[in-house]
Design an enzyme around this catalytic site. Structure first.
Site, mmCIF file in Angstrom:
data_model
loop_
_atom_site.group_PDB
_atom_site.id
_atom_site.type_symbol
_atom_site.label_atom_id
_atom_site.label_comp_id
_atom_site.label_asym_id
_atom_site.label_seq_id
_atom_site.Cartn_x
_atom_site.Cartn_y
_atom_site.Cartn_z
ATOM 1 N NE ARG A 120 -4.036 -1.995 1.984
ATOM 2 C CZ ARG A 120 -3.895 -3.102 2.700
ATOM 3 N NH1 ARG A 120 -2.894 -3.220 3.552
ATOM 4 N NH2 ARG A 120 -4.750 -4.082 2.563
ATOM 5 C CE LYS A 142 -1.016 13.593 -14.260
ATOM 6 N NZ LYS A 142 -1.414 13.944 -15.638
ATOM 7 C CD GLU A 184 6.258 17.135 -22.272
ATOM 8 O OE1 GLU A 184 5.676 18.156 -21.853
ATOM 9 O OE2 GLU A 184 5.647 16.081 -22.565
ATOM 10 C CE LYS A 220 4.764 17.580 -14.130
ATOM 11 N NZ LYS A 220 4.984 16.405 -14.959
ATOM 12 C CD GLU A 230 -4.336 15.985 -15.189
ATOM 13 O OE1 GLU A 230 -4.461 14.771 -15.015
ATOM 14 O OE2 GLU A 230 -3.649 16.472 -16.098
ATOM 15 N NE ARG A 234 -0.260 17.083 -12.538
ATOM 16 C CZ ARG A 234 0.338 16.283 -11.657
ATOM 17 N NH1 ARG A 234 -0.030 16.309 -10.407
ATOM 18 N NH2 ARG A 234 1.293 15.477 -12.030
ATOM 19 C CG ASN A 238 -2.686 17.611 -20.040
ATOM 20 O OD1 ASN A 238 -1.671 16.972 -19.766
ATOM 21 N ND2 ASN A 238 -3.791 17.531 -19.331
ATOM 22 C CG HIS A 241 0.608 16.659 -23.688
ATOM 23 N ND1 HIS A 241 1.396 17.777 -23.843
ATOM 24 C CD2 HIS A 241 1.379 15.734 -23.066
ATOM 25 C CE1 HIS A 241 2.594 17.530 -23.303
ATOM 26 N NE2 HIS A 241 2.601 16.306 -22.829
ATOM 27 C CG HIS A 245 -1.618 11.917 -25.485
ATOM 28 N ND1 HIS A 245 -2.233 12.426 -24.366
ATOM 29 C CD2 HIS A 245 -0.317 11.748 -25.134
ATOM 30 C CE1 HIS A 245 -1.350 12.561 -23.395
ATOM 31 N NE2 HIS A 245 -0.177 12.168 -23.832
ATOM 32 C CG HIS A 258 5.267 12.362 -24.924
ATOM 33 N ND1 HIS A 258 3.906 12.223 -24.975
ATOM 34 C CD2 HIS A 258 5.509 13.365 -24.042
ATOM 35 C CE1 HIS A 258 3.338 13.101 -24.158
ATOM 36 N NE2 HIS A 258 4.294 13.803 -23.577
HETATM 37 MG MG MG Z 1 4.072 15.025 -21.752
#
Ligand code: MG
Length: 350
Positions: A120, A142, A184, A220, A230, A234, A238, A241, A245, A258
């Site tokens: 946990r 994340k 980025e 960041k 988020e 936040r 993106n 993105h 994506h 990416h």
């Molecule tokens: Mg990214």
């Protein structure tokens, strides 16, 4: 040494220093009561840096095991996580012990997810070795893995106890890997910092990469501290993105990294924003010039219809409305809520 403090629910520091790999054991001893450490790394990074980390941990009295998986996004699935759990359990890792994530974004995501879920939740230290991981994915907490149905569909928020960034590791990266991270880096300038964007235009980022990393993680950090889970701000991270994506997906997640896909996404959204009058004229041209300078693509053969269709499957675009990050100008971003079925028209050149 540069230190960036992150005051999330569980606060921690990001340390940026050349040679910090050899101090890993000292940091673990200082920040935890760990007696054992499992170093998780990939087949590319292991031969370069594994021994420095192991030596440092052992010098500080820790018992150490290493888990090496085949480098690449294709390893980022639950099967690898099961193998990691087996190593952790067989080694007798307890709640006070620590995982070290030594590698790029995939490594941080997987090792972090194992740390978030084993017993946990146990401590972990991020030691990012790619530019993308140093400026972006190692910060923010994340963690997760991919499912056959999509990227990052399983995961958890879990903050590390420290992030150790050694800019010397960038020296072993190919140009393509540097470009991947620069996508980025440019994004941070676009969404939050016009002065930083101008400094990237005016000089060579690689010549003062320690400062560039510090600026990116500070931006960041600011965003993530205000919105750890988020819910709002936040989302600005993106920028580029949603389409990025979609483009990665259309390329079958190979050939297009990416950062490359995000570069194309930023250009398309800036152009669309200019056409609809929300983005200052000339913004897209500045992004294009900067992306090209760092070897990033600025267009893709996919049609707006194909991109909009691919974007619909993204977990961030689920539902009838899509939160699109658009620029008012370089350094100023906001969320534009758009009905999902209007995305194609928004990005279509008329
Ligand atoms: Mg990214």
């Amino acid at each position: 040494m540069k230190t960036v403090h992150v005051s999330t629910g569980k606060p921690y520091d990001i340390y940026i220093e050349r040679g910090i790999l050899d101090l890993c054991g000292a940091y673990v001893k200082k920040l935890s009561k760990a007696e054992k450490a499992v170093v998780i790394t990939d087949s590319n990074v292991a031969p370069l840096y594994k021994w420095r980390i192991l030596n440092s941990l052992e010098q500080h009295g820790l018992s150490v095991k290493t888990f090496v998986y085949p480098a690449g996004e294709q390893s980022k699935h639950l099967g690898t996580i099961s193998e990691i759990y087996k190593v952790l359990a067989d080694f007798g890792m307890t709640r006070k012990d620590v995982i070290i994530a030594l590698g790029g974004g995939v490594c941080g995501d997987m090792a972090g997810f194992a740390a978030a879920t084993y017993l946990r939740g146990i401590d972990f230290v991020q030691v990012p070795t790619s530019l993308l991981a140093q400026v972006d994915s190692s910060v923010g907490g994340k963690t997760g893995v991919d499912l056959p149905q999509g990227k990052n569909l399983v995961g958890a928020f879990h903050q590390p106890i420290a992030v150790l960034i050694d800019p010397d590791t960038l020296g072993t990266l190919s140009d393509a890997f540097i470009a991947d991270g620069m996508g980025e880096v440019i994004k941070y300038g676009c969404i939050k910092d016009a002065g930083f964007f101008a400094s990237l235009e005016g000089g060579d980022a690689l010549e003062h990469i320690d400062d560039v990393i510090e600026t990116c993680v500070s931006i960041k950090r600011d965003v993530v501290s205000r919105d750890e889970k988020e819910a709002g701000e936040r989302m600005l991270l993106n920028f580029g993105h949603t389409l990025g994506h979609a483009i990665e997906k259309l390329h079958g997640f190979s050939g297009m990294t990416h950062g490359m896909a995000v570069a194309v996404g930023m250009v398309l959204i800036a152009r669309a924003g200019e056409r609809s009058g929300v983005t200052q004229a000339g913004t897209a041209d500045r992004i294009i010039a900067l992306c090209e300078r760092y070897g990033l693509p600025v267009s893709d053969p996919a049609t707006p219809a194909e991109m909009a269709q691919a974007a619909k499957g993204d977990k961030k675009t689920a539902g009838s409305k899509i939160n699109l990050v658009v620029l008012k100008a370089i350094g100023e971003s906001f969320i534009l809520q758009l009905p999902t079925d209007e995305l194609e028209a928004f990005i279509s050149p008329e």
